[in-house]
Design a protein around this motif. Sequence first.
Motif, PDB file in Angstrom:
ATOM      1  N   UNK A  84     -12.711  -2.668   7.253  1.00  0.00           N
ATOM      2  CA  UNK A  84     -12.426  -1.301   7.668  1.00  0.00           C
ATOM      3  C   UNK A  84     -13.639  -0.427   7.380  1.00  0.00           C
ATOM      4  N   UNK A  85     -13.822   0.571   8.237  1.00  0.00           N
ATOM      5  CA  UNK A  85     -14.973   1.482   8.116  1.00  0.00           C
ATOM      6  C   UNK A  85     -14.499   2.902   8.262  1.00  0.00           C
ATOM      7  N   UNK A  86     -15.073   3.799   7.503  1.00  0.00           N
ATOM      8  CA  UNK A  86     -14.811   5.207   7.757  1.00  0.00           C
ATOM      9  C   UNK A  86     -16.015   6.010   7.301  1.00  0.00           C
ATOM     10  N   UNK A  87     -16.136   7.208   7.875  1.00  0.00           N
ATOM     11  CA  UNK A  87     -17.218   8.115   7.480  1.00  0.00           C
ATOM     12  C   UNK A  87     -16.577   9.380   6.941  1.00  0.00           C
ATOM     13  N   UNK A  88     -17.011   9.810   5.781  1.00  0.00           N
ATOM     14  CA  UNK A  88     -16.386  10.984   5.177  1.00  0.00           C
ATOM     15  C   UNK A  88     -16.880  12.253   5.859  1.00  0.00           C
ATOM     16  N   UNK A  89     -15.959  13.195   6.078  1.00  0.00           N
ATOM     17  CA  UNK A  89     -16.345  14.475   6.663  1.00  0.00           C
ATOM     18  C   UNK A  89     -16.286  15.619   5.672  1.00  0.00           C
ATOM     19  N   UNK A  90     -15.587  15.379   4.545  1.00  0.00           N
ATOM     20  CA  UNK A  90     -15.601  16.366   3.469  1.00  0.00           C
ATOM     21  C   UNK A  90     -16.033  15.641   2.204  1.00  0.00           C
ATOM     22  N   UNK A  91     -16.808  16.308   1.352  1.00  0.00           N
ATOM     23  CA  UNK A  91     -17.206  15.622   0.116  1.00  0.00           C
ATOM     24  C   UNK A  91     -16.045  15.590  -0.867  1.00  0.00           C
ATOM     25  N   UNK A  92     -15.961  14.538  -1.641  1.00  0.00           N
ATOM     26  CA  UNK A  92     -14.915  14.504  -2.652  1.00  0.00           C
ATOM     27  C   UNK A  92     -14.339  13.126  -2.873  1.00  0.00           C
ATOM     28  N   UNK A  93     -13.180  13.093  -3.529  1.00  0.00           N
ATOM     29  CA  UNK A  93     -12.547  11.831  -3.885  1.00  0.00           C
ATOM     30  C   UNK A  93     -11.705  11.313  -2.736  1.00  0.00           C
ATOM     31  N   UNK A  94     -12.145  10.201  -2.192  1.00  0.00           N
ATOM     32  CA  UNK A  94     -11.362   9.546  -1.146  1.00  0.00           C
ATOM     33  C   UNK A  94     -10.602   8.402  -1.787  1.00  0.00           C
ATOM     34  N   UNK A  95      -9.401   8.184  -1.319  1.00  0.00           N
ATOM     35  CA  UNK A  95      -8.571   7.148  -1.909  1.00  0.00           C
ATOM     36  C   UNK A  95      -8.322   6.041  -0.884  1.00  0.00           C
ATOM     37  N   UNK A  96      -8.662   4.807  -1.282  1.00  0.00           N
ATOM     38  CA  UNK A  96      -8.464   3.659  -0.390  1.00  0.00           C
ATOM     39  C   UNK A  96      -7.320   2.841  -0.958  1.00  0.00           C
ATOM     40  N   UNK A  97      -6.220   2.736  -0.223  1.00  0.00           N
ATOM     41  CA  UNK A  97      -5.058   1.997  -0.730  1.00  0.00           C
ATOM     42  C   UNK A  97      -4.775   0.768   0.128  1.00  0.00           C
ATOM     43  N   UNK A  98      -4.436  -0.317  -0.566  1.00  0.00           N
ATOM     44  CA  UNK A  98      -4.109  -1.566   0.121  1.00  0.00           C
ATOM     45  C   UNK A  98      -2.743  -2.034  -0.336  1.00  0.00           C
ATOM     46  N   UNK A  99      -1.922  -2.446   0.636  1.00  0.00           N
ATOM     47  CA  UNK A  99      -0.714  -3.171   0.243  1.00  0.00           C
ATOM     48  C   UNK A  99      -0.356  -4.135   1.359  1.00  0.00           C
ATOM     49  N   UNK A 100       0.323  -5.208   0.994  1.00  0.00           N
ATOM     50  CA  UNK A 100       0.586  -6.232   2.000  1.00  0.00           C
ATOM     51  C   UNK A 100       1.750  -5.804   2.884  1.00  0.00           C
ATOM     52  N   UNK A 101       1.874  -6.468   4.022  1.00  0.00           N
ATOM     53  CA  UNK A 101       2.923  -6.093   4.959  1.00  0.00           C
ATOM     54  C   UNK A 101       4.207  -6.865   4.693  1.00  0.00           C
ATOM     55  N   UNK A 102       4.360  -7.330   3.451  1.00  0.00           N
ATOM     56  CA  UNK A 102       5.555  -8.091   3.117  1.00  0.00           C
ATOM     57  C   UNK A 102       6.782  -7.200   3.208  1.00  0.00           C
ATOM     58  N   UNK A 103       7.825  -7.697   3.854  1.00  0.00           N
ATOM     59  CA  UNK A 103       9.018  -6.879   4.048  1.00  0.00           C
ATOM     60  C   UNK A 103      10.063  -7.149   2.981  1.00  0.00           C
ATOM     61  N   UNK A 104       9.740  -7.981   1.981  1.00  0.00           N
ATOM     62  CA  UNK A 104      10.730  -8.295   0.950  1.00  0.00           C
ATOM     63  C   UNK A 104      10.887  -7.095   0.027  1.00  0.00           C
ATOM     64  N   UNK A 105      12.013  -6.999  -0.624  1.00  0.00           N
ATOM     65  CA  UNK A 105      12.236  -5.927  -1.583  1.00  0.00           C
ATOM     66  C   UNK A 105      11.483  -6.233  -2.869  1.00  0.00           C
ATOM     67  N   UNK A 106      11.128  -5.154  -3.569  1.00  0.00           N
ATOM     68  CA  UNK A 106      10.281  -5.311  -4.756  1.00  0.00           C
ATOM     69  C   UNK A 106      10.905  -6.225  -5.803  1.00  0.00           C
ATOM     70  N   UNK A 107      12.239  -6.193  -5.927  1.00  0.00           N
ATOM     71  CA  UNK A 107      12.898  -6.998  -6.964  1.00  0.00           C
ATOM     72  C   UNK A 107      12.828  -8.481  -6.665  1.00  0.00           C
TER      73      UNK A 107
END
Lengths: 211, 213
Positions: A84-107
Amino acid sequence: MVSVKCILGSVYALYFHIGETEKKCFIEEIPDETMVIGKYRTQLWDKQMGSFLQTSPGLGMHVEIKDPDTKIILSRQYGSDGRFTFTSHTPGEHQICLHSNSTKMALFAGGKLRVHLDIQVGEHTNNYPEIAAKDKLTELQLRARQLLDQVEQIQKEQNYQQYREERFRMTSESTNQHVLWWSIAQTLILIFTGIWQLKHLKSFFEAKKLV
Amino acid sequence: MMLSRNILVQVLWAYLLCGWTFGSELTFELPDNAKQCFYEDITIGTKCTLEFQVVTGGHYDVDCRLEDADGTVLYKEMKKQYDSFTFTAAKNGTYKFCFSNEFSTFTHKTVYFDFQVGEDPPLFPNENRVTALTQMESACVSIHEALKSVIDYQTHFRLREAQGRSRAEDLNTRVAFWSIGEALILLVVSISQVVLLRSFFSDRKTTTTRVGS
């Protein structure tokens, strides 16, 4: 041959483990107009074999990127290997989050994922052999180009630093104002409530004929 | 014969090229009572550096532990704010480093780390350096190294500034809330003092014998 070894080997060098439904976020504090390239590779834990599978078809990762104003600038689903690629347009803290596409419930989801991640920022995103080939640069020209890119990044970071220092100064001055005005206000409240108490009690005792 | 030699050269190049790996620099949030581990496969003889700094949270400290492929602890520090550790890999295998916030009950921390493995890849991977670098080229190389250290210092400065700024913003919020709270407490206490005093005298009005009357 080289690329085969690289893919199987240590291209995406660092890795970590997350739960199947867990979301992992990374913070990148960057100046504006800076390019960020992230590459990841995911492996699923195979309970029967007791090891991580080399390829996991059907496994996908959802990548979500938020800018410093918590506005989502990228929210896409990729496969088990993604870029993935992105270019920042405002300076500051950018947050990159990843999670899998698993559809199971957390428990119930007891699975584990191994995520190889590599995030490159700014001038590290440039692929110099590619640039040399495209613009047909000599070695010296390519080195000069690399130095120019580095200096540009330093300059952007300095600008960002100036903007942050201003914010810091505003916060400190606001604290200073708070301390000043609230101290004055509290002293005045103290004096006036003291005077009111005495006046009120005096009139109360006079009314009760105790004084 | 030629074919097998070609293949051997290719394999050697593959190993050489993939021996150059970039560093990994990440900032992540470590919740309270949590531990986060990162792993990397390192070949023997590679010079590696692990540098970390706690950016926000609590007392700005974290536990860090670095283990080699056999589980031998190479580096272990408790409640450190910032540190840098350089080592040369003595074994092949997966090295592991962990950050722990298990001693903290409710503050989550933001930790930055920079794990450099080996050298940066050369600009021209296909070159075979027979001749030495010219003066211009070696000047470029030294400028490049100097700029790399400038960028490194900038990163450290940015992190320290983020830490300072986070403390200042915390202070600002605390001062604001505490001032308002104190003013309210002041008003409430002074009014209730008067009300209480009045209630004392109102209750005993019928039973008090007046002194000196």
